[in-house]
Motif scaffolding. Structure first.
Motif, PDB file in Angstrom:
ATOM      1  N   GLN A  60       0.842  -1.192   0.000  1.00  0.00           N
ATOM      2  CA  GLN A  60       0.000   0.000   0.000  1.00  0.00           C
ATOM      3  C   GLN A  60       0.878   1.243   0.000  1.00  0.00           C
ATOM      4  O   GLN A  60       2.027   1.213   0.455  1.00  0.00           O
ATOM      5  CB  GLN A  60      -0.911   0.018   1.231  1.00  0.00           C
ATOM      6  N   SER A  61       0.319   2.327  -0.512  1.00  0.00           N
ATOM      7  CA  SER A  61       1.021   3.606  -0.530  1.00  0.00           C
ATOM      8  C   SER A  61       0.235   4.623   0.273  1.00  0.00           C
ATOM      9  O   SER A  61      -0.950   4.447   0.543  1.00  0.00           O
ATOM     10  CB  SER A  61       1.213   4.099  -1.970  1.00  0.00           C
ATOM     11  N   GLY A  62       0.907   5.703   0.644  1.00  0.00           N
ATOM     12  CA  GLY A  62       0.244   6.748   1.422  1.00  0.00           C
ATOM     13  C   GLY A  62       0.493   6.581   2.903  1.00  0.00           C
ATOM     14  O   GLY A  62       0.597   5.453   3.400  1.00  0.00           O
ATOM     15  N   ASP A  63       0.588   7.698   3.593  1.00  0.00           N
ATOM     16  CA  ASP A  63       0.822   7.699   5.032  1.00  0.00           C
ATOM     17  C   ASP A  63      -0.447   8.094   5.780  1.00  0.00           C
ATOM     18  O   ASP A  63      -1.310   8.790   5.243  1.00  0.00           O
ATOM     19  CB  ASP A  63       1.953   8.662   5.410  1.00  0.00           C
ATOM     20  N   THR A  64      -0.528   7.660   7.030  1.00  0.00           N
ATOM     21  CA  THR A  64      -1.633   8.006   7.910  1.00  0.00           C
ATOM     22  C   THR A  64      -1.131   8.981   8.967  1.00  0.00           C
ATOM     23  O   THR A  64      -0.100   8.737   9.594  1.00  0.00           O
ATOM     24  CB  THR A  64      -2.217   6.761   8.594  1.00  0.00           C
ATOM     25  N   SER A  65      -1.854  10.091   9.152  1.00  0.00           N
ATOM     26  CA  SER A  65      -1.438  11.103  10.116  1.00  0.00           C
ATOM     27  C   SER A  65      -1.705  10.633  11.538  1.00  0.00           C
ATOM     28  O   SER A  65      -2.746  10.054  11.833  1.00  0.00           O
ATOM     29  CB  SER A  65      -2.170  12.425   9.859  1.00  0.00           C
ATOM     30  N   ILE A  66      -0.754  10.893  12.429  1.00  0.00           N
ATOM     31  CA  ILE A  66      -0.902  10.626  13.855  1.00  0.00           C
ATOM     32  C   ILE A  66      -1.118  11.968  14.551  1.00  0.00           C
ATOM     33  O   ILE A  66      -0.272  12.856  14.492  1.00  0.00           O
ATOM     34  CB  ILE A  66       0.335   9.918  14.426  1.00  0.00           C
ATOM     35  N   ILE A  67      -2.266  12.119  15.208  1.00  0.00           N
ATOM     36  CA  ILE A  67      -2.670  13.401  15.788  1.00  0.00           C
ATOM     37  C   ILE A  67      -2.670  13.290  17.303  1.00  0.00           C
ATOM     38  O   ILE A  67      -3.140  12.287  17.861  1.00  0.00           O
ATOM     39  CB  ILE A  67      -4.068  13.808  15.271  1.00  0.00           C
ATOM     40  N   ASP A  68      -2.124  14.310  17.968  1.00  0.00           N
ATOM     41  CA  ASP A  68      -2.089  14.284  19.430  1.00  0.00           C
ATOM     42  C   ASP A  68      -3.403  14.807  20.004  1.00  0.00           C
ATOM     43  O   ASP A  68      -4.367  15.073  19.273  1.00  0.00           O
ATOM     44  CB  ASP A  68      -0.893  15.086  19.960  1.00  0.00           C
ATOM     45  N   GLU A  69      -3.442  14.967  21.342  1.00  0.00           N
ATOM     46  CA  GLU A  69      -4.688  15.367  21.995  1.00  0.00           C
ATOM     47  C   GLU A  69      -5.111  16.793  21.671  1.00  0.00           C
ATOM     48  O   GLU A  69      -6.254  17.184  21.907  1.00  0.00           O
ATOM     49  CB  GLU A  69      -4.545  15.211  23.522  1.00  0.00           C
ATOM     50  N   HIS A  70      -4.189  17.587  21.098  1.00  0.00           N
ATOM     51  CA  HIS A  70      -4.518  18.967  20.722  1.00  0.00           C
ATOM     52  C   HIS A  70      -4.949  19.076  19.256  1.00  0.00           C
ATOM     53  O   HIS A  70      -5.187  20.175  18.767  1.00  0.00           O
ATOM     54  CB  HIS A  70      -3.309  19.879  20.964  1.00  0.00           C
TER      55      HIS A  70
END
Length: 220
Positions: A60-70
């Motif tokens: 697979q291609s493409g990245d997934t964003s990791i978002i913090d509590e803010h």
């Protein structure tokens, strides 16, 4: 523990709890060459790892964003890559009849089993795919070519394929994200005349038209 060792442990546990339950047989991961075959004794199930190849169909291609509590993106998670581990499963016993009996039991287990529960981390819920390698009609099975290279007489073999996902570390965001902005206003002291009196007419302005000025300081 490496990913290959985890697959080895998973296969051994599944076999002992399944088709080998109550069977007095060893489970080993040796290279079945002529020297090993001559030293072997007793009933034995051997799982020889003979190939490791990537399953490009699942790439697979493409990245997934990791978002913090803010709600700020702090890293990017790359999709895992999947690899197929090829095991040559063979049975070694006192007689061909003993070997065939157990080999048939193992064949039925392979056909009925499509997924393995990873060991020693079953709580994660990531299963391993298990199947027998499909050989195109008219082609020689890859595992059958092993015997000539190992110097061992050919024998029946089940060519197992275990597909395992290999995760990759997340890529952190290099720059520190801007979380807030503060503006401060400071009163600017007007210049004084030579006699010490405040000069309300700064240079460049017409007397009587001066306005208070403020400094604006931007703080990140």
């Amino acid at each position: 523990m490496s990913i290959v060792q985890k697959v080895d442990d998973t296969l051994e546990r599944e076999l002992r709890q399944g088709p080998l339950h109550g069977v007095n047989a060893q489970v080993v991961f040796d290279t079945p060459n002529s020297d090993w075959a001559a030293r072997r004794s007793g009933l034995c199930v051997n799982l020889f790892l003979h190939s490791v190849e990537e399953d490009t169909a699942q790439r697979q291609s493409g990245d997934t964003s990791i978002i913090d509590e803010h709600g700020v993106v702090v890293a990017y998670h790359r999709p895992p890559r999947h690899f197929r581990l090829g095991y040559a499963l063979t049975v070694w016993g006192h007689s061909p009849r003993d070997e065939h009996r157990l080999l048939g039991t193992l064949l039925e287990w392979c056909v009925a089993t499509e997924h393995l529960t990873p060991y020693p981390e079953p709580s994660k819920g990531n299963t391993l795919a298990l199947k027998l390698r499909e050989t195109p009609e008219g082609s020689e099975p890859p595992a059958a070519k092993l015997w000539s290279g190992l110097g061992t007489p050919a024998r029946p073999v089940l060519d197992l394929l275990v597909t395992v996902p290999v995760t990759r570390p997340a890529t952190p965001v290099e720059a520190e994200p801007v979380r807030d902005l503060t503006l401060r206003a400071a009163h600017l002291t007007p210049p004084r005349s030579p006699d010490g009196q405040p000069n309300s007419s700064p240079r460049g302005r017409t007397r009587g038209t001066s306005r208070p000025r403020r400094n604006v300081e931007e703080v990140g």
